[in-house]
Design an enzyme around this catalytic site. Structure first.
Site, PDB file in Angstrom:
ATOM      1  N   CYS A  10     -10.623  33.293  -9.619  1.00 26.88           N
ATOM      2  CA  CYS A  10      -9.916  32.011  -9.394  1.00 26.88           C
ATOM      3  C   CYS A  10      -9.288  31.506 -10.676  1.00 26.88           C
ATOM      4  O   CYS A  10      -9.284  30.290 -10.942  1.00 26.88           O
ATOM      5  CB  CYS A  10     -10.842  30.954  -8.809  1.00 26.88           C
ATOM      6  N   ASP A  58     -13.753  19.869 -17.186  1.00 25.10           N
ATOM      7  CA  ASP A  58     -14.275  20.655 -16.071  1.00 25.10           C
ATOM      8  C   ASP A  58     -15.543  21.333 -16.585  1.00 25.10           C
ATOM      9  O   ASP A  58     -15.482  22.323 -17.309  1.00 25.10           O
ATOM     10  CB  ASP A  58     -13.212  21.678 -15.632  1.00 25.10           C
ATOM     11  N   HIS A  72      -9.537  27.214 -14.415  1.00 26.69           N
ATOM     12  CA  HIS A  72      -9.834  27.654 -13.051  1.00 26.69           C
ATOM     13  C   HIS A  72      -8.788  27.007 -12.134  1.00 26.69           C
ATOM     14  O   HIS A  72      -8.299  25.921 -12.422  1.00 26.69           O
ATOM     15  CB  HIS A  72     -11.239  27.138 -12.704  1.00 26.69           C
ATOM     16  N   LYS A 114     -24.066  25.671  -9.385  1.00 25.89           N
ATOM     17  CA  LYS A 114     -24.060  26.508 -10.595  1.00 25.89           C
ATOM     18  C   LYS A 114     -25.144  26.041 -11.573  1.00 25.89           C
ATOM     19  O   LYS A 114     -25.413  26.681 -12.579  1.00 25.89           O
ATOM     20  CB  LYS A 114     -22.691  26.458 -11.268  1.00 25.89           C
ATOM     21  N   GLN A 145     -18.879  25.316 -15.705  1.00 24.00           N
ATOM     22  CA  GLN A 145     -19.576  26.379 -16.435  1.00 24.00           C
ATOM     23  C   GLN A 145     -20.175  25.855 -17.748  1.00 24.00           C
ATOM     24  O   GLN A 145     -20.748  26.626 -18.513  1.00 24.00           O
ATOM     25  CB  GLN A 145     -18.619  27.541 -16.752  1.00 24.00           C
TER      26      GLN A 145
HETATM   27  N1  PMP Z   1     -14.152  25.210 -12.661  1.00 25.19           N
HETATM   28  C1  PMP Z   1     -14.755  26.301 -13.130  1.00 25.19           C
HETATM   29  C2  PMP Z   1     -14.640  26.634 -14.589  1.00 25.19           C
HETATM   30  C3  PMP Z   1     -15.470  27.117 -12.263  1.00 25.19           C
HETATM   31  O1  PMP Z   1     -16.083  28.212 -12.724  1.00 25.19           O
HETATM   32  C4  PMP Z   1     -15.560  26.772 -10.886  1.00 25.19           C
HETATM   33  C5  PMP Z   1     -16.307  27.641  -9.897  1.00 25.19           C
HETATM   34  N2  PMP Z   1     -16.074  29.000 -10.025  1.00 25.19           N
HETATM   35  C6  PMP Z   1     -14.930  25.616 -10.471  1.00 25.19           C
HETATM   36  C7  PMP Z   1     -14.236  24.854 -11.382  1.00 25.19           C
HETATM   37  C8  PMP Z   1     -14.978  25.173  -9.052  1.00 25.19           C
HETATM   38  O2  PMP Z   1     -16.272  24.855  -8.660  1.00 25.19           O
HETATM   39  P1  PMP Z   1     -16.641  24.588  -7.142  1.00 25.19           P
HETATM   40  O3  PMP Z   1     -16.080  25.759  -6.375  1.00 25.19           O
HETATM   41  O4  PMP Z   1     -18.129  24.563  -7.137  1.00 25.19           O
HETATM   42  O5  PMP Z   1     -16.017  23.307  -6.748  1.00 25.19           O
END
Ligand code: PMP
Length: 407
Positions: free
Chosen positions: A365, A201, A124, A227, A204
């Site tokens: 993203c 990270d 991401h 999430k 997910q």
């Molecule tokens: N890493 C992953 C794999 C994600 O799916 C996301 C959110 N889509 C993020 C990081 C970022 O999370 P946040 O926007 O809640 O900081």
């Protein structure tokens, strides 16, 4: 017979029970943000109605209650992740801020010209850009491990990219765009054998599996509350205590100090060192409630249920002419990303919304992984514990109907 009663669980999530465009809502966007159980909503309402006060500072009753709840939430999360100490749990705004915290605080102190940070092609943006920023500032170099056509990590290439200059491996537990589950335990073993640290990270990861940070051996694990059925604006950085203790702060302000003079400031120990300013008190308390809610469920049964819905939905979509699923790695979880021949994902997303079906469309993203899979965007149906086979039927029906309209 599953030990998880999804119909009963659905009653815990009030937002699910509404009509959208005149149809019963089918929510398939939990990877973007999950809905919240009543326990979370009620706990936060009660905090603002009864306790609202700042933490750590006041001697009055309300402040003591707020501090007890805030620090209690930290312990709930410590137990949930099986961290060795509550001091290893740092509250952040989310995964993004947790990664920026490590890249700044750890990176500025430890990265030098020519040091390597190893990422993967499926990251991401929030696990790419913070590393690019710190690489630019320190002269470190970013390496990227490739992925196979099915969206799984090329472990041979990954291993070959580990070297004597690798200082940090930053890798998604689960890809938000493809659903691929990375073999993080093996990745950590390999990285440690090369003397590198690992940041996982887990944005997910935690929504789909129980994570034991000690068993995993992760140095850092980042997650987002929203999430994990908790509120927005709150997340967690788990860090091994010895590492956090050796890291300088990255933001200065109230609550992160021991003594301040104009000559010299002494910093508080972790986690306070990394929580400058008034924190998201209600958010932390809400996240504590979210993990307490999850503790009431049999997670293995929840996982089995989610996998059943994922497989059922995948089989349905595969039968629809013109649909191609992007990301088919073995053991994937939570996400069906797909393309429909001749229909732009955004148009499809709008058409599905007309049927009450909420999905996400775009690059999620994760532009590099889109490039790697040779697509510019996908439509993504992502699952929460409350989704059902009926939701998948509704998705497939709405998809068929939308495709007819566009052809
Ligand atoms: N890493 C992953 C794999 C994600 O799916 C996301 C959110 N889509 C993020 C990081 C970022 O999370 P946040 O926007 O809640 O900081």
């Amino acid at each position: 017979m599953s030990r998880f009663d999804v119909e009963a669980a659905r009653f815990d999530f009030p937002t699910l029970h509404q009509k959208v465009k005149g149809k019963d809502l089918v929510y398939l966007d939990s990877a973007a943000t999950a809905h919240k159980p009543k326990l979370v909503i009620e706990t936060m309402r009660r905090f603002y109605q009864m306790d609202n006060a700042n933490v750590h500072r006041g001697v009055h009753e309300l402040s003591e209650r707020a501090t007890l709840s805030y620090e209690g939430a930290r312990r709930d999360i410590q137990r949930y992740l099986n961290a060795a100490s509550h001091r290893e749990i740092v509250f952040t705004r989310g995964t993004t801020e947790a990664i920026n915290l490590v890249s700044n605080a750890w990176g500025r102190a430890n990265l030098h010209e020519g040091d390597e940070i190893l990422l993967t092609w499926m990251e991401h943006h929030s696990n790419i850009v913070p590393w690019q920023l710190i690489a630019e500032a320190t002269g470190a170099v970013i390496k990227v491990a490739p992925i196979h056509d099915d969206g799984s990590l090329d472990m041979e290439a990954f291993e070959a990219l580990l070297g004597p200059r690798t200082r940090m491996v930053a890798v998604a537990h689960v890809s938000n765009a493809l659903g691929t589950v990375n073999p993080v335990r093996r990745i950590i073993e390999l990285a440690h054998a090369h003397g590198a640290l690992v940041l996982v990270d887990g944005a997910q990861g935690v929504p789909h599996m129980r994570v034991d940070v000690q068993a995993l051996g992760a140095d850092f694990y980042a997650l987002s509350g929203h999430k994990l059925y908790g509120p927005t604006g709150i997340g967690v950085l788990y860090g091994r205590l010895a590492l956090l203790e050796a890291m300088p702060p990255w933001q200065g302000g109230g609550d992160m100090i021991r003594v301040v003079t104009f000559e010299k400031t002494e910093y508080a120990p972790p986690p306070a060192r990394f929580e400058a300013g008034t924190p998201n008190i209600s958010g932390a308390i809400g996240l504590g409630a979210a993990v307490r809610y999850l503790n009431t469920l049999d997670f293995d049964a929840v996982h089995a249920h989610e996998l059943d819905v994922l497989r059922y939905g995948t089989a349905l979509l595969e039968q629809i002419p013109g649909v191609r699923i992007v990301g088919t790695a073995e053991g994937k979880v939570g996400v069906i990303s797909f393309l429909v021949e001749g229909v732009h994902p955004h148009d499809l997303g709008t058409a599905l919304d007309m049927e009450g079906v909420a999905v996400r469309t775009g690059h999620h993203c994760a532009q590099p992984v889109m490039q790697r899979m040779a697509v510019f965007a996908t439509t993504r149906a992502s699952l929460g514990l409350y989704n059902t086979r009926e939701d998948m039927d509704r998705l497939a029906d709405a998809l068929r109907k939308s495709i007819e309209v566009f052809r």
